[in-house]
Design a protein around this motif. Structure first.
Motif, PDB file in Angstrom:
ATOM      1  N   VAL A 204      -2.484 -12.232  14.909  1.00 27.48           N
ATOM      2  CA  VAL A 204      -3.310 -11.068  15.122  1.00 27.48           C
ATOM      3  C   VAL A 204      -2.454  -9.646  15.114  1.00 27.48           C
ATOM      4  O   VAL A 204      -2.719  -8.779  14.410  1.00 27.48           O
ATOM      5  N   ALA A 205      -1.167  -9.642  15.969  1.00 27.74           N
ATOM      6  CA  ALA A 205      -0.386  -8.470  15.568  1.00 27.74           C
ATOM      7  C   ALA A 205       0.066  -8.169  14.454  1.00 27.74           C
ATOM      8  O   ALA A 205      -0.095  -7.132  13.964  1.00 27.74           O
ATOM      9  N   LEU A 206       0.598  -8.991  13.703  1.00 23.30           N
ATOM     10  CA  LEU A 206       1.055  -9.040  12.357  1.00 23.30           C
ATOM     11  C   LEU A 206       0.146  -8.601  11.301  1.00 23.30           C
ATOM     12  O   LEU A 206       0.032  -7.670  10.640  1.00 23.30           O
ATOM     13  N   GLY A 207      -1.173  -9.217  11.507  1.00 25.47           N
ATOM     14  CA  GLY A 207      -2.335  -9.019  10.711  1.00 25.47           C
ATOM     15  C   GLY A 207      -2.900  -7.686  10.865  1.00 25.47           C
ATOM     16  O   GLY A 207      -3.144  -6.782   9.850  1.00 25.47           O
ATOM     17  N   LEU A 208      -2.760  -7.106  11.897  1.00 29.60           N
ATOM     18  CA  LEU A 208      -3.197  -5.617  12.266  1.00 29.60           C
ATOM     19  C   LEU A 208      -2.414  -4.794  11.833  1.00 29.60           C
ATOM     20  O   LEU A 208      -2.824  -3.753  11.153  1.00 29.60           O
ATOM     21  N   GLN A 209      -0.874  -5.094  11.819  1.00 27.00           N
ATOM     22  CA  GLN A 209      -0.082  -4.268  11.334  1.00 27.00           C
ATOM     23  C   GLN A 209      -0.030  -3.936  10.065  1.00 27.00           C
ATOM     24  O   GLN A 209       0.040  -2.903   9.414  1.00 27.00           O
ATOM     25  N   TRP A 210      -0.497  -5.297   9.184  1.00 25.53           N
ATOM     26  CA  TRP A 210      -0.528  -5.212   7.815  1.00 25.53           C
ATOM     27  C   TRP A 210      -1.724  -4.318   7.544  1.00 25.53           C
ATOM     28  O   TRP A 210      -1.853  -3.517   6.640  1.00 25.53           O
ATOM     29  N   LEU A 211      -2.805  -4.596   8.262  1.00 22.79           N
ATOM     30  CA  LEU A 211      -4.197  -4.008   7.950  1.00 22.79           C
ATOM     31  C   LEU A 211      -4.066  -2.221   8.102  1.00 22.79           C
ATOM     32  O   LEU A 211      -4.575  -1.566   7.177  1.00 22.79           O
ATOM     33  N   LEU A 212      -3.317  -1.865   9.206  1.00 19.78           N
ATOM     34  CA  LEU A 212      -2.857  -0.776   9.348  1.00 19.78           C
ATOM     35  C   LEU A 212      -2.113   0.352   8.238  1.00 19.78           C
ATOM     36  O   LEU A 212      -2.469   1.440   7.905  1.00 19.78           O
ATOM     37  N   THR A 213      -1.256  -0.644   7.848  1.00 21.01           N
ATOM     38  CA  THR A 213      -0.228   0.080   7.044  1.00 21.01           C
ATOM     39  C   THR A 213      -0.425  -0.215   5.566  1.00 21.01           C
ATOM     40  O   THR A 213       0.246   0.760   4.643  1.00 21.01           O
ATOM     41  N   ARG A 214      -1.002  -1.229   5.183  1.00 20.44           N
ATOM     42  CA  ARG A 214      -0.906  -1.780   3.933  1.00 20.44           C
ATOM     43  C   ARG A 214      -2.483  -1.746   3.206  1.00 20.44           C
ATOM     44  O   ARG A 214      -2.666  -1.708   2.222  1.00 20.44           O
ATOM     45  N   SER A 215      -3.363  -1.521   4.018  1.00 20.94           N
ATOM     46  CA  SER A 215      -4.809  -1.796   3.439  1.00 20.94           C
ATOM     47  C   SER A 215      -5.528  -0.151   3.402  1.00 20.94           C
ATOM     48  O   SER A 215      -5.169   0.647   3.728  1.00 20.94           O
ATOM     49  N   THR A 216      -6.377  -0.246   2.269  1.00 13.03           N
ATOM     50  CA  THR A 216      -7.189   0.890   2.331  1.00 13.03           C
ATOM     51  C   THR A 216      -7.809   1.396   3.537  1.00 13.03           C
ATOM     52  O   THR A 216      -8.038   2.604   3.909  1.00 13.03           O
ATOM     53  N   PHE A 217      -8.373   0.177   4.308  1.00 12.59           N
ATOM     54  CA  PHE A 217      -9.211   0.668   5.357  1.00 12.59           C
ATOM     55  C   PHE A 217      -7.953   1.376   6.492  1.00 12.59           C
ATOM     56  O   PHE A 217      -8.511   2.016   7.232  1.00 12.59           O
ATOM     57  N   GLY A 218      -6.925   0.693   6.305  1.00 13.78           N
ATOM     58  CA  GLY A 218      -6.014   1.150   7.498  1.00 13.78           C
ATOM     59  C   GLY A 218      -5.635   2.772   7.159  1.00 13.78           C
ATOM     60  O   GLY A 218      -5.368   3.453   7.970  1.00 13.78           O
ATOM     61  N   TYR A 219      -5.558   3.079   5.850  1.00 13.75           N
ATOM     62  CA  TYR A 219      -5.353   4.392   5.399  1.00 13.75           C
ATOM     63  C   TYR A 219      -6.425   5.288   6.010  1.00 13.75           C
ATOM     64  O   TYR A 219      -6.016   6.261   6.392  1.00 13.75           O
ATOM     65  N   ALA A 220      -7.584   4.685   5.916  1.00 16.62           N
ATOM     66  CA  ALA A 220      -8.865   5.541   6.136  1.00 16.62           C
ATOM     67  C   ALA A 220      -8.762   5.713   7.646  1.00 16.62           C
ATOM     68  O   ALA A 220      -9.098   6.762   8.140  1.00 16.62           O
ATOM     69  N   LEU A 221      -8.287   4.658   8.327  1.00 11.13           N
ATOM     70  CA  LEU A 221      -8.294   4.700   9.770  1.00 11.13           C
ATOM     71  C   LEU A 221      -7.129   5.699  10.278  1.00 11.13           C
ATOM     72  O   LEU A 221      -7.620   6.679  11.223  1.00 11.13           O
ATOM     73  N   ARG A 222      -6.108   5.831   9.528  1.00  9.25           N
ATOM     74  CA  ARG A 222      -5.046   6.539  10.007  1.00  9.25           C
ATOM     75  C   ARG A 222      -5.442   8.192   9.817  1.00  9.25           C
ATOM     76  O   ARG A 222      -5.118   9.098  10.483  1.00  9.25           O
ATOM     77  N   VAL A 223      -6.232   8.350   8.442  1.00 13.25           N
ATOM     78  CA  VAL A 223      -6.473   9.695   8.257  1.00 13.25           C
ATOM     79  C   VAL A 223      -7.612  10.086   9.071  1.00 13.25           C
ATOM     80  O   VAL A 223      -7.728  11.199   9.782  1.00 13.25           O
ATOM     81  N   VAL A 224      -8.613   9.471   9.582  1.00 10.48           N
ATOM     82  CA  VAL A 224      -9.514   9.725  10.603  1.00 10.48           C
ATOM     83  C   VAL A 224      -8.773   9.931  12.057  1.00 10.48           C
ATOM     84  O   VAL A 224      -9.325  11.062  12.572  1.00 10.48           O
ATOM     85  N   GLY A 225      -7.876   9.262  12.360  1.00 10.03           N
ATOM     86  CA  GLY A 225      -7.068   9.510  13.595  1.00 10.03           C
ATOM     87  C   GLY A 225      -6.370  10.741  13.610  1.00 10.03           C
ATOM     88  O   GLY A 225      -6.634  11.702  14.581  1.00 10.03           O
ATOM     89  N   GLU A 226      -5.600  11.004  12.380  1.00 10.55           N
ATOM     90  CA  GLU A 226      -4.616  11.858  12.497  1.00 10.55           C
ATOM     91  C   GLU A 226      -5.278  13.486  12.063  1.00 10.55           C
ATOM     92  O   GLU A 226      -4.954  14.458  12.594  1.00 10.55           O
ATOM     93  N   ASN A 227      -6.349  13.483  11.129  1.00 11.54           N
ATOM     94  CA  ASN A 227      -6.805  14.524  10.740  1.00 11.54           C
ATOM     95  C   ASN A 227      -8.392  14.525  10.264  1.00 11.54           C
ATOM     96  O   ASN A 227      -8.845  14.283   9.238  1.00 11.54           O
ATOM     97  N   PRO A 228      -9.267  14.453  11.253  1.00 12.18           N
ATOM     98  CA  PRO A 228     -10.541  14.190  11.161  1.00 12.18           C
ATOM     99  C   PRO A 228     -11.036  15.358  10.090  1.00 12.18           C
ATOM    100  O   PRO A 228     -12.129  14.874   9.564  1.00 12.18           O
ATOM    101  N   GLY A 229     -10.758  16.407  10.125  1.00 14.51           N
ATOM    102  CA  GLY A 229     -11.046  17.529   9.102  1.00 14.51           C
ATOM    103  C   GLY A 229     -10.920  16.944   7.637  1.00 14.51           C
ATOM    104  O   GLY A 229     -11.677  17.025   6.853  1.00 14.51           O
ATOM    105  N   ALA A 230      -9.873  16.470   7.393  1.00 18.17           N
ATOM    106  CA  ALA A 230      -9.269  16.040   6.107  1.00 18.17           C
ATOM    107  C   ALA A 230     -10.189  14.949   5.758  1.00 18.17           C
ATOM    108  O   ALA A 230     -10.599  14.542   4.537  1.00 18.17           O
ATOM    109  N   ALA A 231     -10.482  14.025   6.843  1.00 17.26           N
ATOM    110  CA  ALA A 231     -11.316  12.974   6.482  1.00 17.26           C
ATOM    111  C   ALA A 231     -12.520  13.153   5.979  1.00 17.26           C
ATOM    112  O   ALA A 231     -13.020  12.451   5.140  1.00 17.26           O
TER     113      ALA A 231
END
Lengths: 352, 295
Positions: A204-231
């Motif tokens: 789970v830990a490795l899978g979520l890391q992959w999800l966060l850094t390598r997947s489209t959803f992870g990218y969306a998640l990071r954008v929403v988290g770091e810059n809601p306006g840009a999202a």
């Protein structure tokens, strides 16, 4: 003294600052132990000797690490989306409830029972977190809602084990009947380390890391988290991201709950015995890992030492188990207070 | 019938007192722009400090002072983290709650189960017994409402919470005002704790606050950061606690429903406040660190 922002903070700097923060926290805790009337040397000595110093202790640390790893990895992901889920405790309990319900009442063929317990356990935790995600849509701060839901979850467990799910042959005690044998998870011989959950946690830990850094959803998640306006500008739906994040973070905590009942207790029992504050400690696991699920593989065992050590302090030095809350509070405070030193350099002396 | 109403009112006032004191404190620091989720911990250390000084026959005034000081001292950690180090205020508050309840449980262990012999005497006013703490809380709510809305100091505090940059431009020391607000908020939460051990229970047990601090935090949002409305809000939740006590066992409803009720209600109330757009009343800079020159 003034603070100069750094353009690109290095991971090494983050590591050093984190270490320093933990050192400061241990020092502050030592002062509190002095006020309590215990020698800090004895306290820390007892904790270290009894956890890392012998095989039984190591097994105890491993046992505590399992739920911390699962819940912490999920929280790390949630924190990156700025979804401050503090309710892993309640989500873990609901996971245990769903898993126990599966084992006790679903007529499943033996080999299917354990997988079903974990799947439904994850569902239980996920749904509990989903309530907070839904409330966030109407403007309810999720820190408050997930905390309140922790208290409600405790009542749900107590109600079930004292009421409709109370075991037939447990007399005065309040817990359910023991699960059928097929719902028992295997453990390392002579310990309570239910290793299949540990393996699951690593995945789970490795899978979520992959999800966060390598997947489209992870990218969306990071954008929403770091810059809601840009999202919003990019057409990313923050509520949809939050819904998925809630299901994942709650689901991971739910897996932890399922693991505890399937691997250790084999029945549903009081909330205080199901979880030793795993949910709150997992917050620190996730924060120490700075929002990287994979780093929880390092930070979960560290906090596992503190939980297992707290147990020893209770037994060997007759200290209240609340000592763990002191550790958690001080470490968390030091960690978030130190954050600024990761991104800024301190320059001594006055000047504009 | 009369007796039932009087009893309900007396009990609602009693449980409402710590809720009111703690939420007044939270209103002060949130109006200044700093969120403090650590109320539960601040109350716990206040409760312990008061009990430790008062036990077994100590000076009650000193005990109250100790509670104020203990609450303020713990809140100072939050102020340092949130204002000086610009840490995440929500998480810092959570850490404070853990630290406060943990430290109170640890250091209070030696008092476990001990009663207090010289508890604060209740007053009897027209057949109603109320604690001096209750009277003080009500008075404080009125004074705070006046101070916030009609004095220069209140205006300064609100401006720091609404628009710190503008306040700064006018020569207000934002950090100093925020520190003062957080310390005052901590002291009031400590006072709420003192009520619990000096007047309400007059003994020491682990976890004297039992979640009241969290309800106080939610109450602040519910009452829209207004001290006078906080009186009504505290009475409302006090009344719920009375119902819980009253209906327990006699109603056929499982006790767990009652123990979960305050928390479920907080969620409902927050959701309603959210749907009504109550959050719009929050101080504009709430929860954000102020850095000069940054927007």
């Amino acid at each position: 003294m003034r603070l100069v922002p750094l353009a690109t903070p290095s991971p090494a700097r983050a590591g050093l600052v984190t270490l320093a923060a933990v050192a400061v926290a241990l020092l502050v805790c030592a002062l509190i132990f002095l006020a309590y009337g215990a020698s800090p040397g004895e306290v820390y000595g007892t904790m270290l000797r009894g956890t890392l110093g012998d095989p039984v202790g190591l097994a105890e640390v491993a046992r505590r690490t399992i739920p911390l790893l699962l819940a912490g990895a999920g929280l790390a992901l949630a924190f990156r989306a700025q979804f401050f889920n503090i309710g892993a405790e309640g989500q873990l309990l609901l996971g245990a409830v769903f898993a126990a319900g599966t084992a006790l009442f679903l007529p499943l063929p033996g080999p299917l029972l354990l997988p079903a317990m974990f799947v439904l356990g994850a569902l239980g935790g996920g749904l509990w977190a989903l309530i907070a995600a839904g409330l966030r849509r109407v403007g309810v701060n999720e820190i408050l809602s997930t905390l309140m839901l922790n208290y409600v979850a405790v009542s749900v467990v107590t109600y079930l084990i004292a009421g409709p799910w109370k075991g037939r042959d447990v007399r005065g005690y309040i817990y359910t009947d023991t699960f059928p044998q097929a719902g028992f998870l295997s453990v390392l011989p002579g310990t309570q380390v239910h290793w299949p959950t540990l393996v699951l946690g690593v995945f789970v830990a490795l899978g979520l890391q992959w999800l966060l850094t390598r997947s489209t959803f992870g990218y969306a998640l990071r954008v929403v988290g770091e810059n809601p306006g840009a999202a919003r500008y990019a057409g990313l739906s923050a509520p949809r991201v939050m819904t998925v994040v809630a299901l994942i973070t709650g689901g991971a905590a739910g897996l932890a709950g399922a693991g505890e009942v399937a691997g250790i207790h084999h029945r549903l029992l009081e909330a205080g015995q199901l979880s030793l504050g795993y949910g709150f400690t997992a917050v620190i696991v996730a924060w120490l890992a700075r929002g990287n699920p994979a780093l929880c593989l390092v930070t979960a065992p560290l906090m596992g030492v503190i939980l297992a050590g707290g147990d020893l302090l209770k037994i060997d030095l007759n200290m209240p188990f609340r000592v763990v809350d002191v550790f958690s509070g001080v470490i968390l405070l030091a960690l978030i207070g130190s954050e600024i030193f990761v991104r800024h350099r301190v320059r001594l002396g006055a000047g504009a | 019938m009369d007796n039932v109403i009087v009893e309900a009112l007396v009990r609602a006032l009693a449980v409402g007192t710590p809720l009111l004191l703690a939420s007044l404190g939270a209103i002060v620091n949130e109006r200044g722009g700093v969120v403090n989720l650590g109320v539960e911990g601040l109350m716990a250390v206040g409760a312990l400090a008061a009990f430790a000084v008062a036990y077994p026959q100590g000076n009650l005034w000193l005990a109250v002072l100790a509670a104020l000081a203990a609450g303020a001292a713990l809140a100072a950690l939050h102020a340092f983290a949130a204002i000086t180090l610009r840490a995440n205020q929500f998480v810092s508050g959570l850490a404070l709650a853990l630290l406060g309840t943990g430290a109170a449980g640890l250091l209070g262990k030696r008092f476990e189960g001990f009663p207090l012999f010289n508890k604060v005497q209740d007053w009897t006013v027209g057949g109603l017994t109320i604690s001096p703490f209750t009277a003080a809380a009500l008075l404080l709510a009125v004074l705070l409402a006046f101070w916030l809305n009609s004095t220069r100091g209140g205006l300064t505090l609100r401006s720091v919470g609404e628009n710190p940059a503008a306040a700064d431009a006018l020569g207000v020391n934002v950090a100093r005002v925020r520190y003062a607000a957080v310390l005052a908020g901590g002291a009031l939460a400590g006072l709420a704790g003192a009520f619990l051990t000096l007047s309400y229970r007059a003994s020491w047990a682990d976890n004297p606050t039992a979640g009241l601090g969290w309800i106080a935090v939610a109450l602040v949002i519910f009452v829209g950061w207004r001290p006078l409305r906080a009186i009504a809000g505290a009475l409302f939740f006090g009344f719920l606690y009375y119902l819980q006590f009253r209906l327990q066992g006699s109603s056929g409803i499982p006790t767990e429903v009652f123990s979960a009720m305050p928390f479920v209600l907080v969620l409902v109330v927050l959701a309603l406040a959210g749907l009504r757009g109550q959050q719009g009343d929050a101080p504009a800079a709430l929860g954000k660190a102020y850095v000069r020159g940054e927007r």
